[in-house]
Design a protein around this motif. Structure first.
Motif: not given
Length: 87
Positions: A60-74
């Motif tokens: 949770g602390s490593h993610q910066e939502f929102p994401y616009d695409d799968a690549e940046s999320l992955v």
């Protein structure tokens, strides 16, 4: 672990590509997962193994939502797994 990273990156990309982007939080990803929060990701002949729910609790602390695409999320998921010692 480079092979495990490549295996996981492929699995995450496949799973998260079906999400409705942009995703605003982790719950937006659940419908894209084949088995919901119980979806298991494994790599390295089982050396690395966790469910989506286990991963979400740690990252949770490593993610910066929102994401616009799968690549940046992955990318962020992989970096988070490394930071948490899960990869």
């Amino acid at each position: 672990m480079a092979d495990a990273e490549a295996e996981l990156r492929e699995q995450f990309t496949e799973a998260f590509s079906d999400a409705e982007f942009p995703v605003k939080n982790q719950m937006d990803l659940v419908p894209a997962l084949p088995n919901g929060p119980g979806t298991r990701f494994e790599a390295g002949d089982g050396e690395v193994s966790f469910t989506a729910m286990e991963m979400a609790a740690k990252l949770g602390s490593h993610q910066e939502f929102p994401y616009d695409d799968a690549e940046s999320l992955v990318d962020d998921v992989i970096e988070g797994l490394k930071a948490e010692g899960m990869l």
